[in-house]
Design an enzyme around this catalytic site. Structure first.
Site, PDB file in Angstrom:
ATOM      1  CG  ASN A  92      -6.649  -1.444   2.042  1.00 56.59           C
ATOM      2  OD1 ASN A  92      -6.062  -0.838   1.151  1.00 56.59           O
ATOM      3  ND2 ASN A  92      -6.022  -2.042   3.039  1.00 56.59           N
TER       4      ASN A  92
ATOM      5  CB  CYS B  40      -0.912   0.010   1.224  1.00 54.21           C
ATOM      6  SG  CYS B  40      -1.863  -1.495   1.364  1.00 54.21           S
TER       7      CYS B  40
ATOM      8  CG  HIS C  73      -3.075   2.994   2.905  1.00 50.51           C
ATOM      9  ND1 HIS C  73      -3.737   2.770   1.726  1.00 50.51           N
ATOM     10  CD2 HIS C  73      -3.036   1.804   3.556  1.00 50.51           C
ATOM     11  CE1 HIS C  73      -4.078   1.488   1.670  1.00 50.51           C
ATOM     12  NE2 HIS C  73      -3.670   0.882   2.770  1.00 50.51           N
TER      13      HIS C  73
HETATM   14  O1  UT7 Z   1      -3.461  -1.834   3.880  1.00 50.04           O
HETATM   15  C1  UT7 Z   1      -2.341  -2.071   4.655  1.00 50.04           C
HETATM   16  C2  UT7 Z   1      -2.483  -2.728   5.852  1.00 50.04           C
HETATM   17  N1  UT7 Z   1      -3.736  -3.241   6.285  1.00 50.04           N
HETATM   18  C3  UT7 Z   1      -4.237  -2.790   7.414  1.00 50.04           C
HETATM   19  O2  UT7 Z   1      -3.713  -1.823   7.927  1.00 50.04           O
HETATM   20  C4  UT7 Z   1      -5.381  -3.522   8.047  1.00 50.04           C
HETATM   21  C5  UT7 Z   1      -5.158  -3.564   9.511  1.00 50.04           C
HETATM   22  N2  UT7 Z   1      -6.114  -4.307  10.301  1.00 50.04           N
HETATM   23  C6  UT7 Z   1      -7.410  -3.962  10.452  1.00 50.04           C
HETATM   24  O3  UT7 Z   1      -7.893  -3.045   9.824  1.00 50.04           O
HETATM   25  C7  UT7 Z   1      -8.214  -4.688  11.497  1.00 50.04           C
HETATM   26  O4  UT7 Z   1      -7.345  -5.462  12.287  1.00 50.04           O
HETATM   27  C8  UT7 Z   1      -9.336  -5.586  10.938  1.00 50.04           C
HETATM   28  C9  UT7 Z   1     -10.443  -4.717  10.379  1.00 50.04           C
HETATM   29  C10 UT7 Z   1      -8.765  -6.486   9.861  1.00 50.04           C
HETATM   30  C11 UT7 Z   1      -9.943  -6.424  12.045  1.00 50.04           C
HETATM   31  O5  UT7 Z   1     -10.395  -5.628  13.116  1.00 50.04           O
HETATM   32  P1  UT7 Z   1      -9.984  -5.972  14.617  1.00 50.04           P
HETATM   33  O6  UT7 Z   1     -10.672  -4.995  15.474  1.00 50.04           O
HETATM   34  O7  UT7 Z   1      -8.483  -6.011  14.677  1.00 50.04           O
HETATM   35  O8  UT7 Z   1     -10.635  -7.390  14.823  1.00 50.04           O
HETATM   36  P2  UT7 Z   1      -9.953  -8.784  15.170  1.00 50.04           P
HETATM   37  O9  UT7 Z   1      -9.197  -9.298  13.981  1.00 50.04           O
HETATM   38  O10 UT7 Z   1      -9.215  -8.681  16.455  1.00 50.04           O
HETATM   39  O11 UT7 Z   1     -11.236  -9.675  15.361  1.00 50.04           O
HETATM   40  C12 UT7 Z   1     -12.198  -9.394  16.382  1.00 50.04           C
HETATM   41  C13 UT7 Z   1     -13.344 -10.353  16.254  1.00 50.04           C
HETATM   42  C14 UT7 Z   1     -12.911 -11.803  16.120  1.00 50.04           C
HETATM   43  O12 UT7 Z   1     -13.852 -12.607  16.828  1.00 50.04           O
HETATM   44  P3  UT7 Z   1     -13.519 -13.168  18.293  1.00 50.04           P
HETATM   45  O13 UT7 Z   1     -12.286 -13.978  18.133  1.00 50.04           O
HETATM   46  O14 UT7 Z   1     -13.333 -11.955  19.150  1.00 50.04           O
HETATM   47  O15 UT7 Z   1     -14.765 -13.950  18.601  1.00 50.04           O
HETATM   48  C15 UT7 Z   1     -13.029 -12.078  14.652  1.00 50.04           C
HETATM   49  O16 UT7 Z   1     -13.240 -13.438  14.362  1.00 50.04           O
HETATM   50  O17 UT7 Z   1     -14.099 -10.065  15.077  1.00 50.04           O
HETATM   51  C16 UT7 Z   1     -14.248 -11.265  14.303  1.00 50.04           C
HETATM   52  N3  UT7 Z   1     -14.310 -10.902  12.893  1.00 50.04           N
HETATM   53  C17 UT7 Z   1     -15.467 -10.615  12.265  1.00 50.04           C
HETATM   54  N4  UT7 Z   1     -16.737 -10.597  12.675  1.00 50.04           N
HETATM   55  C18 UT7 Z   1     -17.678 -10.232  11.778  1.00 50.04           C
HETATM   56  C19 UT7 Z   1     -13.303 -10.782  12.017  1.00 50.04           C
HETATM   57  N5  UT7 Z   1     -13.765 -10.419  10.822  1.00 50.04           N
HETATM   58  C20 UT7 Z   1     -15.103 -10.316  10.944  1.00 50.04           C
HETATM   59  C21 UT7 Z   1     -16.128  -9.964  10.055  1.00 50.04           C
HETATM   60  N6  UT7 Z   1     -17.399  -9.932  10.522  1.00 50.04           N
HETATM   61  N7  UT7 Z   1     -15.894  -9.644   8.773  1.00 50.04           N
END
Ligand code: UT7
Length: 331
Positions: free
Chosen positions: A288, A118, A258
């Site tokens: 993104n 990115c 970004h």
């Molecule tokens: O472009 C360059 C780099 N990319 C980025 O910078 C992306 C960086 N990361 C992010 O934007 C975030 O980490 C995400 C949006 C990908 C995820 O958000 P998060 O707040 O970090 O969530 P998490 O991965 O810690 O997941 C929290 C919960 C999990 O459930 P449990 O384990 O707490 O029960 C996931 O399984 O949310 C769950 N989850 C979802 N639930 C509903 C993950 N994806 C989804 C989804 N819908 N699509």
């Protein structure tokens, strides 16, 4: 890197292309176990664009490039170098840059890709600056083009809600006035590469039945790990680029971060103590789009009539590699 006074490059044209097809959060609710509420509250994304099956990255990049040339009042033959930032090239080789050169009818000018996730657009600006200020090139077409939906695992809710397709382009030339690129900062940390990568398809894991069955050709990301690094490094890059330009936080008229996640965008704005209206975002409509996000944002901010001559714009990105960079720019 601080620039010598009076010698800088500037953007003389911008263009974008996004596919027509829109995939909404409601559409995704039918595909994986997710909800509009989760996606909006965790990412800020409402919808994203999806290319058609017959489109490749160069098709998007060519459209954006053509618009940038038009807006600069140039023809393809006026350009003397083409750089394309992408993580989703049409083919591993030839480069997408070469496909774009062919598509635009730009003649035999050099053309190549840069792979910096990115951050690729800002890496490209820094590279273009060196090439123009050294006298090697006069007019560079820099394009960020990405077709992430073709390397998205549509069964993985952790990643499939995040990405979209699009392209943004700029024409870069030596500035004849006070406007242009004021300073830059770029870094990488290869130790963290496996937190965000496409494991197969290169020489480490070439394509085999097994690599396909294991879904190794899709984008893999440890989202919450990447999130922490992105917040820290985008803040660092923004502060460092401002410092080398001799600017203060309050000098910034627009921050163009970004567009990876609304929470990362807001955190970067908070790090600079900027009011919300100075922090640009279009993540709600595109998701993104990786390397395309900053050039699309520059174009839209300008088209919305928000950029006035003399405005200070700070661009900052973080991506696969890891790579991170910032550019301070006077419009
Ligand atoms: O472009 C360059 C780099 N990319 C980025 O910078 C992306 C960086 N990361 C992010 O934007 C975030 O980490 C995400 C949006 C990908 C995820 O958000 P998060 O707040 O970090 O969530 P998490 O991965 O810690 O997941 C929290 C919960 C999990 O459930 P449990 O384990 O707490 O029960 C996931 O399984 O949310 C769950 N989850 C979802 N639930 C509903 C993950 N994806 C989804 C989804 N819908 N699509």
């Amino acid at each position: 890197m601080k620039k010598e006074a009076g010698k800088r490059i500037k953007i003389t044209g911008t263009g974008i292309y996004v596919p027509d097809k829109i995939l909404t959060n409601a559409d995704l609710e039918k595909m994986v176990d997710t909800s509009d509420e989760w996606i909006i509250s965790r990412t800020g994304i409402k919808e994203r664009r999806v290319a058609s099956e017959d489109q490749a990255t160069s098709d998007l990049a060519i459209e954006a490039g053509r618009e940038a040339l038009n807006s600069a009042g140039l023809k393809a033959k006026d350009i003397d170098l083409i750089i394309v930032g992408t993580s989703t090239p049409d083919t591993i080789f030839p480069s997408t840059g070469c496909w774009v050169q062919k598509g635009l009818g730009a003649g035999n000018v050099p053309a190549f890709d840069i792979s910096a996730g990115c951050t690729g657009f800002l890496y490209g600006m820094i590279l273009a600056e060196g090439l123009i200020l050294s006298g090697a090139h006069k007019r560079i077409l820099l394009i960020g083009g990405e077709l992430l939906t073709k390397i998205t695992n549509w069964e993985d809710r952790n990643t499939c809600v995040l990405f979209g397709d699009g392209a943004g382009a700029v024409v870069l030339e030596e500035s004849d006035d006070e406007s242009g690129m004021l300073s830059s900062y770029w870094k990488a940390d290869g130790n963290l590469g496996e937190l965000l990568y496409q494991p197969a398809g290169g020489s480490r894991i070439p394509a085999t039945d097994q690599s396909v069955a294991q879904r190794l050709h899709y984008l893999h990301m440890k989202g919450n790990e990447v999130f922490k690094h992105a917040v820290k490094k985008m803040g660092e890059a923004a502060v460092e680029a401002l410092k080398s330009a001799g600017l203060k936080k309050e000098d910034v008229d627009y921050l163009i971060p970004h567009q990876a996640n609304m929470r990362i965008i807001e955190a970067t704005g908070r790090r600079l103590k900027l009011p919300r209206e100075k922090v640009f975002s279009n993540i709600h409509k595109y998701g993104n789009v990786s390397v395309a996000s900053i050039p699309i944002s520059i174009h839209e901010l300008n088209e919305e009539g928000k950029l006035n001559k003399g405005n200070i714009v700070l661009m900052v990105a973080f991506g696969a590699g890891f790579t991170w960079a910032a550019v301070a720019y006077r419009w």
